[in-house]
Scaffold this active site. Structure first.
Site, PDB file in Angstrom:
ATOM      1  N   ASP A  57       0.919  -1.241  -0.128  1.00 41.77           N
ATOM      2  CA  ASP A  57      -0.089   0.266  -0.150  1.00 41.77           C
ATOM      3  C   ASP A  57       0.996   1.201   0.022  1.00 41.77           C
ATOM      4  OD1 ASP A  57       1.115  -0.034   2.601  1.00 41.77           O
ATOM      5  OD2 ASP A  57      -0.899   0.110   3.433  1.00 41.77           O
ATOM      6  N   ASP A  96      -1.394  -6.085  -0.540  1.00 41.80           N
ATOM      7  CA  ASP A  96      -1.369  -5.410   0.711  1.00 41.80           C
ATOM      8  C   ASP A  96      -2.705  -4.980   1.011  1.00 41.80           C
ATOM      9  OD1 ASP A  96      -0.192  -4.602   3.122  1.00 41.80           O
ATOM     10  OD2 ASP A  96       1.152  -3.229   2.107  1.00 41.80           O
ATOM     11  N   GLU A 195       9.060  -4.219  10.694  1.00 44.61           N
ATOM     12  CA  GLU A 195       9.462  -3.025  10.405  1.00 44.61           C
ATOM     13  C   GLU A 195      10.175  -1.986  11.311  1.00 44.61           C
ATOM     14  OE1 GLU A 195       6.931  -1.242   7.190  1.00 44.61           O
ATOM     15  OE2 GLU A 195       8.039   0.787   7.296  1.00 44.61           O
TER      16      GLU A 195
HETATM   17  O1  KIV Z   1       3.506  -1.020   1.707  1.00 42.99           O
HETATM   18  C1  KIV Z   1       4.620  -1.569   1.774  1.00 42.99           C
HETATM   19  O2  KIV Z   1       5.373  -1.256   0.855  1.00 42.99           O
HETATM   20  C2  KIV Z   1       5.086  -2.240   2.931  1.00 42.99           C
HETATM   21  C3  KIV Z   1       6.559  -2.634   2.985  1.00 42.99           C
HETATM   22  C4  KIV Z   1       7.424  -1.594   3.327  1.00 42.99           C
HETATM   23  C5  KIV Z   1       6.808  -3.870   3.940  1.00 42.99           C
HETATM   24  O3  KIV Z   1       4.384  -2.658   3.573  1.00 42.99           O
END
Ligand code: KIV
Length: 305
Positions: A57, A96, A195
Site C-alpha cells: 500500500d 497489501d 519494520e
Molecule cells: O506497503 C509496503 O510497501 C510495505 C513494505 C514496506 C513492507 O508494507
C-alpha cells in the site's frame, strides 16, 4: 550464462510459493522481497529472480502521490495487483490490504482478502498489526488464503504511533512486539514483516518464530529482506529512512532523459530520418500533384513502412 540463457532458465523456474519460502528458511538462505506496482516494475523484479513481490500500500505514496498510505482504496490496490500479476511469472505475489479493508469486521476482511486472489491475481495477502488482528488472520488462513503479517512500524497506524517511529526500543515495547509476532505465527501467518525495529530485537523475534521474519529496517539477523522499490531505485525522495540503500538514481535519470528530449525537439534534432516513415517517390508525386505540392518534402523515398 548469456542473458537469453538466464531468461530461459528463469522462465523454466517454477512459481515461488509459501512452501518455497519455508524451505529457504530451513536451508538458511535469505528470502528476497521487493515491492512492485505495475507491469514494467513487476517484470523487472521478477526477471531479477526476487522470491516475492509485495504490491504494497506504499503505492499510495510512491506511485499515487498521497502523503501517507491511509487513503488508498481496495479498488486502487486491485488495479495495481492485476498489472503486477500480468508482469510476473515466477515470484510469489502478495497483495497489501489497505487501511480499513480488514479492521472493522472479520467477515469483511475475509471477503476483501478473497478479492486479492480472485480479482487481483495475487497468491497471498498482507495485513498490518499483531494480537489485534490475529483472529481475523486465523479466519483468512482457514479459507485457504496465505497471510503475511506485519509488526513494528505499521504505517497505517501512523497517527496512533505518533509518526513513523522506530518500535521496540524499550524492553516493554520489545516484549509487546514479541507477543504480537507470536500471535501472528499462532494465527497461521506464513511469514512476518518486521519494520523499523532495533536489530537485536528483530534477531530475537527471528529466533523465536518458526516462520520467516522479513526485515525492513530490522538489521541482518532476519529470515529475509524487503524494500520499497521506488526507494531503492531513487524514484521517491519525500521520505528517506535510514534503512534504505539506493541502488540506482532513476528519478534523476528520468528527468535528464526528458530534458534531453525537450532540447532535441526544440533544436530540430529529434526526430531524425531514422525515426520517420517513408513512401515511394511516385506516390508522393501523385499526391503532391493532386494537392498543389507541399513545401516540406518527406525526408526520403524508400520502402514505405
Ligand atoms: O506497503 C509496503 O510497501 C510495505 C513494505 C514496506 C513492507 O508494507
Amino acid at each position: 550464462m548469456s542473458q537469453p540463457e538466464a531468461l530461459e532458465a528463469l522462465n523454466a523456474t517454477p512459481r515461488t510459493t509459501v512452501i518455497t519460502l519455508l524451505e529457504k528458511l530451513r536451508r538458511g538462505e535469505p528470502i528476497t522481497m521487493l515491492t512492485a506496482y505495475d507491469f514494467p516494475t513487476a517484470r523487472a523484479v521478477d526477471e531479477a529472480g526476487v522470491d516475492a513481490i509485495l504490491v504494497g500500500d506504499s503505492l499510495a505514496m510512491v506511485v499515487l502521490g498521497y502523503d501517507d498510505t491511509l487513503r488508498v482504496t481496495m479498488d486502487e490496490m486491485l488495479h495495481h495487483c492485476r498489472a503486477v500479476s500480468r508482469g510476473a511469472r515466477r515470484a510469489l505475489l502478495i497483495g497489501d490490504m489497505p487501511f480499513m479493508s480488514y479492521q472493522a469486521e472479520a467477515a469483511e476482511a475475509l471477503r476483501n482478502a478473497g478479492r486479492f486472489l480472485k480479482e487481483g491475481g495475487m497468491h497471498a495477502v498482507k495485513l498490518e498489526g499483531g494480537r489485534a488482528v490475529a483472529d481475523t488472520i486465523r479466519k483468512i488462513v482457514a479459507a485457504g488464503i496465505p497471510v503475511l503479517g506485519h509488526v513494528g512500524l505499521t504505517p497505517q497506524s501512523r497517527h496512533a504511533m505518533g509518526g513513523y517511529l522506530v518500535q521496540g526500543r524499550t524492553a516493554a515495547s520489545a516484549r509487546g512486539l514479541l507477543d504480537d509476532a507470536l500471535a501472528l505465527e499462532g494465527a497461521g501467518c506464513f511469514a512476518v514483516v518486521v519494520e523499523s525495529v532495533p536489530a537485536q530485537v528483530a534477531a530475537h523475534l527471528t529466533q523465536r518464530l518458526s516462520v520467516p521474519t522479513i526485515g525492513i529496517g530490522a538489521g541482518a539477523q532476519v529470515g529475509g529482506q524487503v524494500l520499497v522499490l521506488h526507494d531503492m531505485l531513487g524514484l521517491y525522495d519525500r521520505l528517506s529512512p535510514r534503512f534504505v540503500k539506493r541502488y540506482a538514481a532513476l528519478g534523476a535519470e528520468m528527468t535528464e532523459a526528458a530534458r534531453a528530449y525537450r532540447r532535441e525537439v526544440e533544436a530540430g534534432i529529434f526526430p531524425g530520418p531514422e525515426h520517420a516513415y517513408t513512401m515511394t517517390e511516385q506516390e508522393w508525386r501523385t499526391f503532391a500533384g493532386e494537392n498543389g505540392g507541399c513545401r516540406a518534402r518527406p525526408v526520403s523515398f524508400g520502402r514505405s513502412g
